[in-house]
Design an enzyme around this catalytic site. Sequence first.
Site, PDB file in Angstrom:
ATOM      1  N   TYR A 243       0.376  -1.543  -0.149  1.00  0.00           N
ATOM      2  CA  TYR A 243       0.108  -0.336  -0.081  1.00  0.00           C
ATOM      3  C   TYR A 243       0.646   1.646  -0.126  1.00  0.00           C
ATOM      4  CZ  TYR A 243       0.840  -0.804   5.049  1.00  0.00           C
ATOM      5  OH  TYR A 243       0.896  -0.761   6.151  1.00  0.00           O
ATOM      6  N   ARG A 390       8.404  13.964   6.718  1.00  0.00           N
ATOM      7  CA  ARG A 390       8.692  13.218   6.207  1.00  0.00           C
ATOM      8  C   ARG A 390       8.079  13.627   4.654  1.00  0.00           C
ATOM      9  NH1 ARG A 390       7.605   6.980   6.961  1.00  0.00           N
ATOM     10  NH2 ARG A 390       5.327   8.025   7.722  1.00  0.00           N
TER      11      ARG A 390
HETATM   12  C1  LIG Z   1       4.715   0.264   6.388  1.00  0.00           C
HETATM   13  C2  LIG Z   1       5.469  -0.969   6.978  1.00  0.00           C
HETATM   14  C3  LIG Z   1       4.723  -2.345   7.808  1.00  0.00           C
HETATM   15  C4  LIG Z   1       3.971  -2.489   8.014  1.00  0.00           C
HETATM   16  O1  LIG Z   1       3.161  -3.418   8.754  1.00  0.00           O
HETATM   17  P1  LIG Z   1       1.709  -4.536   8.706  1.00  0.00           P
HETATM   18  O2  LIG Z   1       1.782  -5.007   9.389  1.00  0.00           O
HETATM   19  O3  LIG Z   1       1.434  -3.889   7.042  1.00  0.00           O
HETATM   20  O4  LIG Z   1       1.034  -3.014   8.177  1.00  0.00           O
HETATM   21  C5  LIG Z   1       5.987  -3.588   8.347  1.00  0.00           C
HETATM   22  N1  LIG Z   1       7.054  -2.718   8.416  1.00  0.00           N
HETATM   23  C6  LIG Z   1       8.193  -1.909   8.037  1.00  0.00           C
HETATM   24  C7  LIG Z   1       9.437  -1.466   7.297  1.00  0.00           C
HETATM   25  C8  LIG Z   1       6.506  -0.255   7.147  1.00  0.00           C
HETATM   26  O5  LIG Z   1       7.539  -0.280   6.812  1.00  0.00           O
END
Ligand SMILES: *Cc1c(COP(=O)(O)O)cnc(C)c1O
Length: 431
Positions: A243, A390
């Site tokens: 996303y 950011r």
């Molecule tokens: C955005 C992000 C997530 C998101 O985790 P979800 O379980 O998909 O909400 C995890 N790790 C990193 C490094 C991110 O930038």
Amino acid sequence: MSTAADHLSAPAPLLGQAAALDSADSLGHVRDRFDLPDDGSVYLVGNSLGALPRAVAPAVADAVQRQWGRSRVGGWNTSGWWAAPQRVGDRIGELLGAAPGQVVAGDCTSVQLHKVHLAAAAETRRRSADGADGARRVVVADPASFPTDLYVLASDARLAGWEVVLASPPDVPAVLAARGGEVALVTLSQVDYRTGELWDLPGLTRAAHDVGALVLWDLCHSAGVVPADLDANDVDYAVGCSYKFLNGGPGAPAWIYVPHRLQAAFANPIPGWNSAAQPFAMTAEYTPATDIAVARTGTPQMISMLALEAALTAYDDVEVQAVRAKSLSLTGFALEALDALVPEVEVVTPREPERRGSALALRHPQSWGLVRALHARGVEGDFRAPDVMRWGIAPLYLSHADVLAAVVALRAVLDGGEHEAAELSERPTVT
Ligand SMILES: *Cc1c(COP(=O)(O)O)cnc(C)c1O
């Protein structure tokens, strides 16, 4: 709404430079693949939730009305729903330098991290000569990781009997030199979500392999904008969401990469029926799939999956290397404009191209006020406590002119003291 650059115009040389760079941009036409408001606003949060590709709405309408509405349960076969996670995985894999059959979409990143942690623990046991747990009980992780990575790792380390050793990526080689024989897994993000710093994926992967450790890369902040060359770099496991720069939409399925060489032994800790060799045999005994389906779990979120598949058509005929080149051009130009126009704002992101991801982190004591005041001018960025703003630079739909407009708006906000009042506004619970 006032447009980004109201009340102040950019110096002519910077305007000319932006125009020249945009007219030479081989990806300029890709912006039309996105449904962006035509109001002069500049969206700099594509690293958190990518903008909406035009192909998504008709694909979702078709998924709901025709596929679900008319095909009903038959959609699992006639509409290709069952195969969609692997089909979408292959498309994402192209952007990651992964040959087909090694990426599958589904779940969220947190769940995919859990699967890899425990599968890596099992792989480590499998490799140890005597079949016992062996001496490798250390997992190395970056203390600046995205919180979910650390939370899930802490819990999985308890399950696996691992000791978590925290080390910033530049310090990882020293940890490996000191404790290499004890290290089961090195888990890192290719791009730091807060600072936008890009780490050396090939070099750190080699360093981990040199001491016999496995490596897991989280590509949430780099997938779609920075090449990872997963196959060429011999990466063991990778995960990411879709996303952010992949524009899959809110809550879009995440993905997991397990190379062919590790699939047969992949011990999925959530071995749902979708990961079985013959899901529809409905046997009481579990026989795992021997291909990438082994990393699946349960029924995939199909509407989101099809939205993601449509969103990825924004990458049709677009090489990730070209996206990377444009990203560097945009961030490089942004740095020039920031230096020229707002020298009082500190750039946290490293300036060397090989150390820059596709986001810029800007530090100012009143960053929250700056983010709010810029938002009022149509420049949307986000805030990371305590003092960082950011700017996600999404090369598929941003131009050099957009980037310049954002910098000019920042100058105007500071000159007008617009951030002073905004600084007092309530902080969000979700950003
Ligand atoms: C955005 C992000 C997530 C998101 O985790 P979800 O379980 O998909 O909400 C995890 N790790 C990193 C490094 C991110 O930038």
